[in-house]
Motif scaffolding. Sequence first.
Motif, short mmCIF file in Angstrom:
data_model
loop_
_atom_site.label_atom_id
_atom_site.label_comp_id
_atom_site.label_asym_id
_atom_site.label_seq_id
_atom_site.Cartn_x
_atom_site.Cartn_y
_atom_site.Cartn_z
N GLY A 196 -16.36 5.38 -1.65
CA GLY A 196 -14.84 5.39 -1.89
C GLY A 196 -13.99 4.20 -1.39
O GLY A 196 -14.70 3.19 -0.97
N PHE A 197 -12.84 4.07 -2.04
CA PHE A 197 -12.10 2.88 -2.05
C PHE A 197 -11.41 2.63 -0.58
O PHE A 197 -11.21 1.83 -0.32
N VAL A 198 -10.98 3.86 -0.14
CA VAL A 198 -9.95 3.58 1.00
C VAL A 198 -10.91 3.13 2.20
O VAL A 198 -10.46 2.39 2.90
N THR A 199 -12.10 3.92 2.39
CA THR A 199 -12.76 3.50 3.56
C THR A 199 -13.31 2.14 3.49
O THR A 199 -13.70 1.55 4.40
N ASP A 200 -13.67 1.73 2.13
CA ASP A 200 -14.25 0.44 1.87
C ASP A 200 -13.30 -0.68 2.25
O ASP A 200 -13.57 -1.28 2.63
N ALA A 201 -12.12 -0.49 1.83
CA ALA A 201 -11.03 -1.04 2.01
C ALA A 201 -10.71 -1.46 3.62
O ALA A 201 -10.57 -2.64 4.09
N LEU A 202 -10.89 -0.26 4.29
CA LEU A 202 -10.58 -0.36 5.67
C LEU A 202 -11.69 -1.03 6.07
O LEU A 202 -11.70 -1.97 7.18
N GLY A 203 -13.04 -0.76 5.87
CA GLY A 203 -14.36 -1.40 6.25
C GLY A 203 -14.06 -3.20 5.83
O GLY A 203 -14.53 -3.61 7.06
N ILE A 204 -13.53 -3.55 4.89
CA ILE A 204 -13.67 -4.72 4.74
C ILE A 204 -12.47 -5.50 5.47
O ILE A 204 -12.82 -6.72 5.78
N LEU A 205 -11.51 -4.76 5.76
CA LEU A 205 -10.57 -5.32 6.66
C LEU A 205 -11.05 -5.57 8.16
O LEU A 205 -10.75 -6.47 8.86
N LEU A 206 -11.73 -4.58 8.56
CA LEU A 206 -12.40 -4.65 9.98
C LEU A 206 -13.33 -6.02 9.73
O LEU A 206 -13.86 -6.46 10.77
N ILE A 207 -14.13 -6.20 8.76
CA ILE A 207 -15.20 -7.20 8.80
C ILE A 207 -14.61 -8.56 8.59
O ILE A 207 -15.28 -9.62 9.20
N LEU A 208 -13.65 -8.77 7.75
CA LEU A 208 -13.06 -10.06 7.42
C LEU A 208 -12.56 -10.89 8.57
O LEU A 208 -12.09 -10.15 9.51
N PRO A 209 -12.97 -12.20 8.70
CA PRO A 209 -12.51 -12.88 9.87
C PRO A 209 -11.07 -13.18 10.20
O PRO A 209 -10.57 -13.44 10.91
N VAL A 210 -10.60 -13.04 9.06
CA VAL A 210 -9.05 -13.22 8.86
C VAL A 210 -8.21 -12.24 9.50
O VAL A 210 -7.34 -12.32 10.22
N THR A 211 -8.56 -11.00 9.14
CA THR A 211 -8.02 -9.65 9.42
C THR A 211 -8.66 -9.18 10.84
O THR A 211 -7.98 -8.40 11.58
N ARG A 212 -9.73 -9.59 11.21
CA ARG A 212 -10.44 -9.17 12.40
C ARG A 212 -9.32 -9.17 13.80
O ARG A 212 -9.81 -8.24 14.86
#
Length: 144
Positions: free
Chosen positions: A87-103
């Motif tokens: 899904g796109f919603v959980t993928d977007a949240l997952g990417i936000l948690l992983i990216l060093p800029v938003t972490r």
Amino acid sequence: MLLFLAFVVMPILEIVVLIQVGQVIGPWWTILLLVLDSILGAWLIKREGRRAWSALREQVETGRLPHKELADGALVVLGGAFMLSPGFVTDALGILLILPVTRPLFRSLLVSYAGRQVVRRVEVRTNGTRPGPTVVRGEVIDEQ
């Protein structure tokens, strides 16, 4: 409440978003986008997981407390779990948690949540209303 959100609201939201995206760009492009999103997520998890692990090892080897690195590792693992679900919603949240800029934003939220939990548990124990069974001190005598 959290379980209700995770098991009822999120799947419904994911289905709605998938249908909307599918209607806009078509089903095959939607599937391709999900596959590409998964590939990007796997690459990000691998890269940021290695970075978090190496930073953790470095902190431990120098004898410093690795609180930031532990939080980063937990966020990468949580983001990876979100990336595994379709899904796109959980993928977007997952990417936000992983990216060093938003972490760092999520790290501060995680640290403040953990701090509140520790304070709450300490208050419960110091007030004498400790949850759980009553402990009775005594001696064990073996009569054999």
